[in-house]
Design a protein around this motif. Structure first.
Motif, PDB file in Angstrom:
ATOM      1  N   MET A  72     -25.646 -66.402  65.044  1.00  0.00           N
ATOM      2  CA  MET A  72     -26.296 -67.118  66.139  1.00  0.00           C
ATOM      3  C   MET A  72     -25.290 -67.574  67.198  1.00  0.00           C
ATOM      4  O   MET A  72     -25.674 -68.166  68.207  1.00  0.00           O
ATOM      5  CB  MET A  72     -27.052 -68.321  65.552  1.00  0.00           C
ATOM      6  CG  MET A  72     -28.114 -68.905  66.450  1.00  0.00           C
ATOM      7  SD  MET A  72     -29.465 -67.761  66.780  1.00  0.00           S
ATOM      8  CE  MET A  72     -29.846 -68.122  68.478  1.00  0.00           C
ATOM      9  N   LEU A  74     -22.966 -69.826  66.722  1.00  0.00           N
ATOM     10  CA  LEU A  74     -22.569 -71.229  66.538  1.00  0.00           C
ATOM     11  C   LEU A  74     -21.163 -71.320  65.977  1.00  0.00           C
ATOM     12  O   LEU A  74     -20.521 -72.367  66.065  1.00  0.00           O
ATOM     13  CB  LEU A  74     -23.552 -71.929  65.580  1.00  0.00           C
ATOM     14  CG  LEU A  74     -24.960 -72.151  66.114  1.00  0.00           C
ATOM     15  CD1 LEU A  74     -25.911 -72.515  64.977  1.00  0.00           C
ATOM     16  CD2 LEU A  74     -24.977 -73.238  67.175  1.00  0.00           C
ATOM     17  N   GLU A  91     -17.110 -63.889  73.450  1.00  0.00           N
ATOM     18  CA  GLU A  91     -17.636 -65.213  73.814  1.00  0.00           C
ATOM     19  C   GLU A  91     -19.147 -65.234  73.684  1.00  0.00           C
ATOM     20  O   GLU A  91     -19.876 -65.372  74.663  1.00  0.00           O
ATOM     21  CB  GLU A  91     -17.223 -65.585  75.239  1.00  0.00           C
ATOM     22  CG  GLU A  91     -15.781 -65.967  75.378  1.00  0.00           C
ATOM     23  CD  GLU A  91     -15.028 -64.978  76.256  1.00  0.00           C
ATOM     24  OE1 GLU A  91     -15.647 -64.028  76.749  1.00  0.00           O
ATOM     25  OE2 GLU A  91     -13.816 -65.180  76.429  1.00  0.00           O
ATOM     26  N   GLN A  93     -22.546 -66.780  73.199  1.00  0.00           N
ATOM     27  CA  GLN A  93     -23.058 -68.130  73.393  1.00  0.00           C
ATOM     28  C   GLN A  93     -24.468 -68.209  72.839  1.00  0.00           C
ATOM     29  O   GLN A  93     -25.260 -67.277  73.030  1.00  0.00           O
ATOM     30  CB  GLN A  93     -23.104 -68.466  74.886  1.00  0.00           C
ATOM     31  CG  GLN A  93     -21.747 -68.710  75.510  1.00  0.00           C
ATOM     32  CD  GLN A  93     -21.154 -70.034  75.072  1.00  0.00           C
ATOM     33  OE1 GLN A  93     -21.856 -71.026  74.976  1.00  0.00           O
ATOM     34  NE2 GLN A  93     -19.864 -70.058  74.791  1.00  0.00           N
ATOM     35  N   VAL A  94     -24.769 -69.298  72.168  1.00  0.00           N
ATOM     36  CA  VAL A  94     -26.104 -69.477  71.609  1.00  0.00           C
ATOM     37  C   VAL A  94     -27.169 -69.248  72.675  1.00  0.00           C
ATOM     38  O   VAL A  94     -28.129 -68.499  72.467  1.00  0.00           O
ATOM     39  CB  VAL A  94     -26.269 -70.901  71.043  1.00  0.00           C
ATOM     40  CG1 VAL A  94     -27.631 -71.059  70.421  1.00  0.00           C
ATOM     41  CG2 VAL A  94     -25.191 -71.191  70.032  1.00  0.00           C
ATOM     42  N   GLU A  95     -26.944 -69.899  73.850  1.00  0.00           N
ATOM     43  CA  GLU A  95     -27.953 -69.860  74.896  1.00  0.00           C
ATOM     44  C   GLU A  95     -28.242 -68.428  75.330  1.00  0.00           C
ATOM     45  O   GLU A  95     -29.387 -68.052  75.584  1.00  0.00           O
ATOM     46  CB  GLU A  95     -27.479 -70.686  76.098  1.00  0.00           C
ATOM     47  CG  GLU A  95     -27.365 -72.180  75.823  1.00  0.00           C
ATOM     48  CD  GLU A  95     -26.092 -72.566  75.088  1.00  0.00           C
ATOM     49  OE1 GLU A  95     -25.159 -71.736  75.037  1.00  0.00           O
ATOM     50  OE2 GLU A  95     -26.019 -73.698  74.558  1.00  0.00           O
ATOM     51  N   VAL A  98     -30.250 -66.616  72.657  1.00  0.00           N
ATOM     52  CA  VAL A  98     -31.645 -67.046  72.702  1.00  0.00           C
ATOM     53  C   VAL A  98     -32.373 -66.265  73.788  1.00  0.00           C
ATOM     54  O   VAL A  98     -33.480 -65.766  73.590  1.00  0.00           O
ATOM     55  CB  VAL A  98     -31.748 -68.568  72.961  1.00  0.00           C
ATOM     56  CG1 VAL A  98     -33.187 -68.960  73.261  1.00  0.00           C
ATOM     57  CG2 VAL A  98     -31.220 -69.350  71.774  1.00  0.00           C
ATOM     58  N   LEU A 104     -33.119 -68.822  65.540  1.00  0.00           N
ATOM     59  CA  LEU A 104     -32.750 -69.274  64.197  1.00  0.00           C
ATOM     60  C   LEU A 104     -33.597 -70.494  63.839  1.00  0.00           C
ATOM     61  O   LEU A 104     -33.698 -71.441  64.632  1.00  0.00           O
ATOM     62  CB  LEU A 104     -31.262 -69.647  64.171  1.00  0.00           C
ATOM     63  CG  LEU A 104     -30.759 -70.381  62.927  1.00  0.00           C
ATOM     64  CD1 LEU A 104     -30.828 -69.474  61.702  1.00  0.00           C
ATOM     65  CD2 LEU A 104     -29.328 -70.862  63.126  1.00  0.00           C
ATOM     66  N   GLU A 110     -33.966 -79.166  62.342  1.00  0.00           N
ATOM     67  CA  GLU A 110     -33.505 -79.629  63.660  1.00  0.00           C
ATOM     68  C   GLU A 110     -34.661 -79.815  64.647  1.00  0.00           C
ATOM     69  O   GLU A 110     -34.628 -79.343  65.773  1.00  0.00           O
ATOM     70  CB  GLU A 110     -32.477 -78.662  64.268  1.00  0.00           C
ATOM     71  CG  GLU A 110     -31.333 -78.280  63.349  1.00  0.00           C
ATOM     72  CD  GLU A 110     -30.272 -79.368  63.191  1.00  0.00           C
ATOM     73  OE1 GLU A 110     -30.477 -80.495  63.703  1.00  0.00           O
ATOM     74  OE2 GLU A 110     -29.251 -79.078  62.546  1.00  0.00           O
ATOM     75  N   ALA A 125     -40.335 -72.653  74.046  1.00  0.00           N
ATOM     76  CA  ALA A 125     -40.493 -71.674  75.122  1.00  0.00           C
ATOM     77  C   ALA A 125     -39.614 -72.028  76.321  1.00  0.00           C
ATOM     78  O   ALA A 125     -39.751 -71.426  77.386  1.00  0.00           O
ATOM     79  CB  ALA A 125     -41.953 -71.614  75.553  1.00  0.00           C
ATOM     80  N   PHE A 126     -38.684 -73.012  76.138  1.00  0.00           N
ATOM     81  CA  PHE A 126     -37.895 -73.493  77.283  1.00  0.00           C
ATOM     82  C   PHE A 126     -37.179 -72.353  78.001  1.00  0.00           C
ATOM     83  O   PHE A 126     -37.234 -72.227  79.218  1.00  0.00           O
ATOM     84  CB  PHE A 126     -36.872 -74.536  76.832  1.00  0.00           C
ATOM     85  CG  PHE A 126     -35.969 -74.986  77.948  1.00  0.00           C
ATOM     86  CD1 PHE A 126     -36.409 -75.896  78.883  1.00  0.00           C
ATOM     87  CD2 PHE A 126     -34.686 -74.468  78.080  1.00  0.00           C
ATOM     88  CE1 PHE A 126     -35.596 -76.297  79.925  1.00  0.00           C
ATOM     89  CE2 PHE A 126     -33.877 -74.854  79.126  1.00  0.00           C
ATOM     90  CZ  PHE A 126     -34.340 -75.779  80.042  1.00  0.00           C
ATOM     91  N   ASP A 127     -36.540 -71.490  77.210  1.00  0.00           N
ATOM     92  CA  ASP A 127     -35.735 -70.467  77.855  1.00  0.00           C
ATOM     93  C   ASP A 127     -36.607 -69.456  78.584  1.00  0.00           C
ATOM     94  O   ASP A 127     -36.250 -68.980  79.657  1.00  0.00           O
ATOM     95  CB  ASP A 127     -34.852 -69.761  76.822  1.00  0.00           C
ATOM     96  CG  ASP A 127     -33.797 -68.939  77.518  1.00  0.00           C
ATOM     97  OD1 ASP A 127     -32.866 -69.561  78.053  1.00  0.00           O
ATOM     98  OD2 ASP A 127     -33.942 -67.709  77.572  1.00  0.00           O
TER      99      ASP A 127
END
Lengths: 269, 387, 345
Positions: A72, A74, A91, A93-95, A98, A104, A110, A125-127
Motif C-alpha cells: 500500500m 505505507l 516513491e 505514495q499511498v494517495e 488509492v 486497504l 481505522e 469516495a473522497f479521491d
C-alpha cells in the motif's frame, strides 16, 4: 472434511482454468522489507489476477500485515511491484495508489469514530470526488445493498458500532472507492463465528464484481474456503503456495493451520 | 528606510576610518552617536539619525565627524556601540541613546572611560541625582517634570480641579504618574483614578469606564507614540466631554496619522519647536527652532520634523558651543580634550536651542527652564499653540 | 459598578472574545490536522490589518514582496521535486500557481492605485495578498517535517513566528496603523452607545463560525479535514493526503487570521507585533478546549474576552496576569479529568 475437499477441488479446477487467461492486477517479484537492520520480509513473489481471491495465511508475526503495508506504500520496500501492468517507482505514495484503485481495509479498521456511518462511506469516495466523479450517492446505495446493516445504521456514529458492523463499514468504505484491488487485513479478527461467516460470504460475492481481492488471514480454514489461490507466509518468507484446495489438503497446512481442534482460526492463534 | 540608512552609515564609517588614519595631522573631532533607528523606538530614532547629517561639518576651523550607529532599541546593543565608538573610533564625545534604558546602559561605559555623553532620552533619572557617573552625562530632552508642570499650570489657570490618569503599565507610564502626582498634590489637584494599559492592548474600555465613573474634570494619558491614541478614542466613544491631556511623547506625525479625527482637541505640553512658526517673534528660541525646522524639512519634506530630531539638533548645538573653548585647552583625541569638552558643556549659559534655552550647571545637566515647553492643542490634524 | 458599565464591559468583552474565538478555532483546526501549534497565527492578523492599511494609504504593501519571494521559493522546491520524479508536465501549473498569480496581483496593484478602490475590493485584495502566505509557509517550513514530533513542530512554529514578526517590522515599520471604520453607524441602547463596527465584528465572526460549521459538516473537503484530525492513517487510506490536509488547514487558518485583522483594525491600532498577544489570547481559549473541541475552544475564547474586559475595569495593571493565569487552573482541571492521550499513533 472430505466433502469440503471435494467442493474445493471442483472450484479449483475452474479457478485453475481461468487463472492463466485473466489479466494480472498485481505482480510482486522479490519483495523485501526491513525495519532498520531487521529484514521483516524476504524475497516475496506474489501474483493476483482480476476477479480472483488470493489469500495469505500464516501465524502471528509472520509479516502478513507488513506485506500489505508495503504493497500500500505505507512502508518502503525493495523489489519489483508491477500494478496494472505498470512498474511502480521507488516513491510510491499511498494517495497515488488509492487514485489507481488500490485500497486497504486495515486490521485496526481505522474508521472515523466521531463521524456517522454515512460520512465514513462518503470519505471512502473522497479521491473519486476529487478526481471529478460525482457518483458517490449511487455507489453508497450499492454498498448499502451489500451491507443492509449499514443502511440501518447510517446516522449512527462509527465509534458506537459493534465489531461486525465496524468491519462491514471498513469494507464498505473501501468499496466506495470502486477499487480494482481490495486488500483485506484479518477481516475476521475479534468477530463472532456467525459474523465471520457473513463477512466471508460477502467477500466471496464481491469477487463476482471483478475486483481482485488479497485476503490476509489467520483464520486459514475460512480463508482457504473462499480463496482461489493461497500463500503460506512463515517468518517473512513464503513457505508454501498453490491453489487453495491443494493447500487445504497439504498435510503441513493441516498440521499447522487447520488440524487442531478443527476450529480454524482458533488453532492458528 | 534601510537603504539610505546603510548608505549614510557606510559613508560615516569611511570618513571615520579616514579620520583616524589622519588624526595626528589634522586632529579632527570625532563624535560617536548611538540612536535607536530600528526596533520599537524607531520612529524617535530615525529623525534623530537624520539630524546629524544636517549639523555643520566644521566648527572653529576643525573638522567634526559624526559616527552614527544603530542600537535597535536594545540596551545591550547600545552598550556594544559605545564601547566600539570609544575603543575603535577614539571619539571625543558620545551622543545617545534615544530611550532611557539604553542611555542608562551607556552611561556606565561613558563614565568609566571619562568620555562626555549627551543623552536624547526623556526621563530625568539620566541626569538626576547628580553623582560621579552622571558627572559625565548631559541630556537635551526636557525632563518629564518640565512637561508635567505645564499641565498643572494649565489646570489651575482653567479651574480644573480633578483629573484621572491612564498610562502605560511600564516605566514611561509610572514615571509620568509619579512626576505628575507630586506636582498635582502640591497644587491641590485631586487624582480621582489611576489606570494602566499595555502598549499592545486592543481595548481599554474597562479602564475608561472606571475613569468616567469618577467624573474627572480632565484626563491625562501618560503614553507615548501611536498607542496613546486608543484611550482618547475610547473616551470619545464613551461620551467623555472633559479636557484630555496627552504628553509630549506623542509629538510626531505618526500619532496624528493614526489618531485622525479621534485625537482632535487634545492638549499637550510640547517643546516650542513643534509650534515654532506660531510663537511670538520675541520668544527667545524662535529663530533657532525655525532654523532647524526649515533645514530638516528641506531635506526630508514638509511636515516631517518631529520633537525627537530637535533633541539631536540641540545636542549638536551644545557640542558646537563647547568646542571652541575646549580647543583652547587641549588637542582633540586626548583625555584632556574630553574633560575640557565636558567642562565647557557644563558651563553653557543662555544658549538658545530648538527646544528651549540652555543654562547648565554642575547640579543641572539638563539646563532648560519654563521656556522649554508650551501648551499645544491638536486642531485640524496639526499642532496649534495655546496662547 | 452599575448595570450600564457592566453591559458596556460585556459588550467589549464579547467583541474581543469573538475575535479570540475565531483564532481559537483556527488554532484547534491546525493542531488537530497537522499537530502544529500555530504560533504565527497572530502575525497573519497583523499582516491582514496592516496590508489593508497600506493599501488605503496608497502604498504598496510589503506583504506583496513576501508573497512573491515565498511563491518563488515554493516554485523552486516543487520544480526540483518534479524534475527528480520526472513529472515535467506539473511544472507549468507550479509556476502559474506560485509565481504567476502573485505577479498578476502585483501588476494589478501597480496598475490601479489601490487607495481609490472601494473598501470591499481593498479588503479582498488584502486577503488575496496575505492568505496564500499560509499554505506557502506550510509547504516550506512544515511539510518537509510533517512526521516530526509535536515539540519539533512547535520549535519550527516559533522560528516562523519570529521571522514573520521581523519581516513585519521591515514591511510596516515600528508605528501602528488604523483603518477607517466600515460603518459609522451607532445605536443608542438606553444610555449606552453601541458602535456599528462592534456589531459588525460580532456578526462577521458569527457568520464565519457558522460558515466553518457548514464547511466541516456539509462539504466533503471539510469532512476530509475532520477525518485527518480523527485518524491520520484512515484518512491516508482514503486518499486524503496529509499534505493536502495541511495546506488546506493552513489556508483556512490564515484566512481566519487575516480576516480577524481586517475586522479589528478600525477598532484599535495594530502594530507589526500586535498579533502575537491577540493570537496568544485565542490560544488560551484553544487550551481551554484542550486543542480538540471547537465549541469549547470558542466558548473559552469568549470567556477570555470577558475576563479581560472586567479585569481591565477592576485591576487594569494586572489584566494580562489575570488572563494568562487562567491557563493554570484550566490545565490543572484538564489534567485531572481527562485521561492522557498518546500523541503519536
Amino acid at each position: 472434511m472430505t466433502a469440503m475437499n471435494a467442493m474445493n477441488a471442483s472450484n479449483e479446477s475452474s479457478a485453475e482454468r481461468e487463472r492463466g487467461t485473466r489479466p494480472v492486477v498485481l505482480d510482486v517479484r522479490d519483495l523485501s522489507v526491513s525495519y532498520g537492520k531487521v529484514e521483516a520480509l524476504h524475497h516475496i513473489d506474489l501474483k493476483i489476477r482480476r476477479g480472483e481471491i488470493v489469500t495469505v495465511i500464516g501465524p502471528n508475526g509472520a509479516g502478513k500485515t507488513t506485506l500489505l503495508a508495503a504493497l500500500m506504500g505505507l512502508l518502503p520496500a525493495q523489489g519489483e511491484i508491477v500494478y496494472l501492468g505498470e512498474r511502480q517507482g521507488a516513491e510510491r505514495q499511498v494517495e497515488q495508489l488509492v487514485r489507481q484503485g488500490m485500497t486497504l481495509v486495515p486490521e485496526k479498521r481505522e474508521l472515523f469514530g466521531e463521524m456517522s456511518v454515512e460520512d465514513n462511506l462518503l470519505l471512502g469516495a473522497f479521491d473519486r470526488y476529487r478526481g471529478g466523479h460525482r457518483d458517490e450517492l449511487e455507489t453508497m446505495d450499492q454498498v448499502f445493498e451489500i451491507f443492509p446493516r449499514l443502511a440501518e445504521r447510517r446516522e449512527q456514529l462509527a465509534g458506537t458500532l459493534s465489531g461486525g458492523e465496524r468491519q462491514m463499514l471498513a469494507m464498505g468504505r473501501a468499496l466506495m472507492a470502486k477499487p480494482k484491488l481490495l486488500m483485506l487485513d484479518e477481516p475476521s479478527l475479534g468477530l463472532a463465528p456467525l459474523i465471520i461467516k457473513e463477512i466471508f460470504r460477502i467477500v466471496a460475492e464481491l469477487k463476482k464484481t471483478g475486483v481482485a481481492i488479497l485476503l490476509v488471514e489467520q483464520n486459514a480454514r475460512a480463508a482457504l474456503q473462499v480463496a482461489d489461490y493461497g500463500y503460506v507466509l512463515e517468518t517473512g518468507e513464503v513457505s508454501l503456495e498453490g491453489p487453495s484446495a491443494e493447500l487445504a489438503s497439504d498435510p503441513r497446512v493441516i498440521e499447522s493451520y487447520l488440524g487442531l481442534g478443527g476450529k480454524g482460526g482458533a488453532a492458528a492463534r | 528606510m534601510p537603504k539610505p540608512f546603510r548608505r549614510t552609515l557606510v559613508a560615516a564609517l569611511i570618513s571615520a576610518v579616514a579620520a583616524t588614519a589622519a588624526s595626528t595631522a589634522l586632529a579632527d573631532i570625532n563624535i560617536g552617536v548611538s540612536v535607536s533607528a530600528t526596533g520599537p523606538a524607531a520612529s524617535l530614532g530615525i529623525p534623530e539619525k537624520n539630524t546629524f547629517a544636517l549639523l555643520p561639518q566644521t566648527v572653529a576651523g576643525q573638522k567634526v565627524n559624526y559616527i552614527v550607529l544603530d542600537d535597535a532599541t536594545d540596551p545591550t546593543a547600545a552598550t556594544k556601540n559605545i564601547k566600539k565608538l570609544i575603543s575603535e573610533n577614539k571619539v571625543d564625545l558620545v551622543v545617545g541613546s534615544t530611550t532611557t534604558p539604553n542611555s542608562l546602559a551607556m552611561m556606565d561605559v561613558a563614565a568609566e572611560n571619562e568620555t562626555p555623553m549627551i543623552s536624547l532620552a526623556g526621563s530625568a533619572i539620566v541626569v538626576e541625582p547628580m553623582d560621579a557617573k552622571r558627572y559625565w552625562v548631559f541630556k537635551t530632552a526636557q525632563n518629564d517634570a518640565h512637561m508635567a508642570t505645564a499641565i498643572v499650570e494649565y489646570m489651575t489657570s482653567h479651574n480644573l480641579q480633578s483629573i484621572a490618569f491612564i498610562g502605560f503599565a511600564d516605566a514611561y507610564g509610572e514615571g509620568w504618574y509619579k512626576e505628575f502626582a507630586k506636582i498635582a498634590e502640591a497644587r491641590k489637584i485631586r487624582i480621582v483614578a489611576s489606570e494602566r494599559y499595555q502598549r499592545n492592548d486592543t481595548s481599554v474600555t474597562g479602564q475608561i469606564l472606571k475613569m468616567i465613573a469618577a467624573k474627572p474634570d480632565a484626563v491625562l494619558i501618560g503614553a507615548a507614540g501611536t498607542p496613546a491614541v486608543l484611550p482618547q478614542k475610547s473616551l470619545k466613544e464613551k461620551g467623555y466631554k472633559g479636557v484630555i491631556f496627552q504628553t509630549h511623547g506623542v509629538a510626531n506625525a505618526d500619532f496624528l496619522r493614526v489618531g485622525g479625527k479621534d485625537v482632535e482637541g487634545a492638549l499637550l505640553p510640547v517643546g516650542p519647536m513643534m509650534v515654532a512658526a506660531q510663537l511670538p517673534d520675541s520668544y527667545p528660541n524662535k529663530k533657532v527652532a525655525l532654523d532647524y525646522v526649515s533645514k530638516y524639512e528641506t531635506a526630508h519634506g514638509k511636515g516631517s520634523v518631529s520633537a525627537f530630531g530637535g533633541h539631536a539638533w540641540d545636542a549638536g548645538l551644545l557640542i558646537n558651543h563647547a568646542i571652541p573653548q575646549a580647543l583652547k585647552k587641549a588637542q582633540p583625541g586626548s583625555k584632556e580634550f574630553r574633560k575640557a569638552l565636558r567642562d565647557a558643556i557644563e558651563t553653557t549659559q543662555n544658549l538658545p536651542a530648538a527646544h528651549g534655552v540652555f543654562n547648565l550647571s554642575a547640579q543641572d545637566h539638563q539646563g532648560f527652564d519654563q521656556r522649554a515647553r508650551v501648551m499645544a492643542k491638536i486642531e485640524g490634524g496639526s499642532w496649534k499653540l495655546v496662547k | 459598578m452599575d448595570l450600564q458599565i457592566a453591559l458596556l464591559l460585556g459588550q467589549d468583552g464579547i467583541t474581543n472574545g469573538a475575535i479570540y474565538a475565531l483564532l481559537a478555532l483556527a488554532l484547534v483546526l491546525v493542531f488537530a490536522v497537522t499537530r502544529v501549534i500555530f504560533i504565527p497565527q497572530g502575525e497573519f492578523v497583523a499582516y491582514g490589518a496592516l496590508t489593508l492599511a497600506s493599501l488605503q494609504a496608497g502604498k504598496l504593501p510589503g506583504t506583496l514582496w513576501l508573497l512573491l519571494g515565498l511563491g518563488a521559493a515554493v516554485a523552486l522546491v516543487e520544480i526540483a521535486l518534479a524534475l527528480r520524479t520526472r513529472q515535467m508536465r506539473r511544472i507549468p501549473s507550479i509556476l502559474l500557481l506560485n509565481c504567476g498569480i502573485p505577479l498578476l496581483l502585483g501588476g494589478i496593484l501597480f496598475a490601479i492605485p489601490p487607495a481609490t478602490l472601494p473598501l470591499a475590493v481593498q479588503v479582498v485584495l488584502a486577503l488575496m495578498l496575505v492568505v496564500p502566505l499560509g499554505p506557502m509557509v506550510y509547504r516550506l517550513a512544515f511539510q518537509p517535517i510533517a512526521e516530526a514530533s509535536v515539540l519539533v513542530l512547535l520549535i519550527v512554529s516559533i522560528a516562523v513566528h519570529v521571522t514573520l514578526i521581523g519581516l513585519g517590522l521591515l514591511f510596516f515599520g515600528a508605528e501602528g496603523s488604523r483603518t477607517p471604520a466600515f460603518t459609522d453607524m451607532s445605536f443608542e441602547i438606553g444610555d449606552a452607545l453601541l458602535q456599528g463596527q462592534t456589531v459588525l465584528v460580532v456578526v462577521a465572526s458569527a457568520v464565519l463560525i457558522v460558515a466553518l460549521y457548514f464547511f466541516f459538516e456539509r462539504t466533503i473537503y471539510g469532512k476530509a479535514l475532520r477525518a485527518t484530525a480523527m485518524n491520520r492513517t484512515g484518512a491516508r487510506l482514503m486518499g486524503i493526503s496529509a499534505t493536502m490536509a495541511g495546506k488546506l488547514s493552513f489556508t483556512l487558518a490564515t484566512l481566519i487570521g487575516a480576516f480577524s485583522g481586517v475586522l479589528i483594525s478600525p477598532i484599535t491600532t495594530i502594530y507589526y507585533d500586535s498579533g502575537f498577544l491577540i493570537g496568544l489570547k485565542g490560544f488560551v481559549g484553544a487550551i481551554v478546549g484542550g486543542l480538540a473541541s471547537y465549541p469549547v475552544a470558542a466558548a473559552g475564547a469568549v470567556l477570555v474576552g470577558l475576563l479581560e474586559a472586567y479585569s481591565s475595569f477592576w485591576a487594569s495593571a494586572y489584566k494580562e496576569v489575570i488572563v494568562f493565569t487562567m491557563i493554570i487552573p484550566v490545565l490543572l482541571w484538564r489534567s485531572l479529568t481527562t485521561r492522557h492521550v498518546e500523541e503519536e499513533e
